[in-house]
Write a protein that holds these residues in place. Sequence first.
Motif, PDB file in Angstrom:
ATOM      1  N   LEU A 166      -6.377   4.423  -4.683  1.00  0.00           N
ATOM      2  CA  LEU A 166      -5.934   3.178  -4.041  1.00  0.00           C
ATOM      3  C   LEU A 166      -7.080   2.343  -3.501  1.00  0.00           C
TER       4      LEU A 166
ATOM      5  N   GLU B 106       2.552   1.596  -3.408  1.00  0.00           N
ATOM      6  CA  GLU B 106       1.550   2.055  -4.374  1.00  0.00           C
ATOM      7  C   GLU B 106       1.257   3.547  -4.213  1.00  0.00           C
ATOM      8  N   ALA B 107       1.116   3.992  -2.967  1.00  0.00           N
ATOM      9  CA  ALA B 107       0.844   5.407  -2.701  1.00  0.00           C
ATOM     10  C   ALA B 107       2.018   6.268  -3.155  1.00  0.00           C
TER      11      ALA B 107
ATOM     12  N   THR C  41       0.831  -1.211   0.000  1.00  0.00           N
ATOM     13  CA  THR C  41       0.000   0.000   0.000  1.00  0.00           C
ATOM     14  C   THR C  41       0.863   1.258   0.000  1.00  0.00           C
TER      15      THR C  41
END
Length: 105
Positions: free
Chosen positions: A42, A20-21, A17
């Motif tokens: 997301l 990805e951010a 996560t």
Amino acid sequence: MEIYRAARCLETLGHPTRLEAFRLLIKAGPEGLPVGEVQAHLDVPASTLSHHIALLVRAGLVEQRREGRVLRCLANFGLMNELVGFLADECCRGVSAPLPKRDAS
């Protein structure tokens, strides 16, 4: 870059996560994105995203700016470039033979 700083950055980016951010903020460029847009991209709960963004901020990889009621997230491109440079700095320079181990007797 100091090795412990690099390790902290890499550890922070070691969660899907957060990675990805961070990649999303890199794509957004220097203007970054409001937290709400990051959440929409997301598709994670606000509390979960808040936790991950806080860790990215603590590591120095992301900065936040308040713009009235909007909280904008921006990737720290300087630190990103420093980290990439650290990883590639000694690329293909070769490795010398390790020192022989001392006999414990």
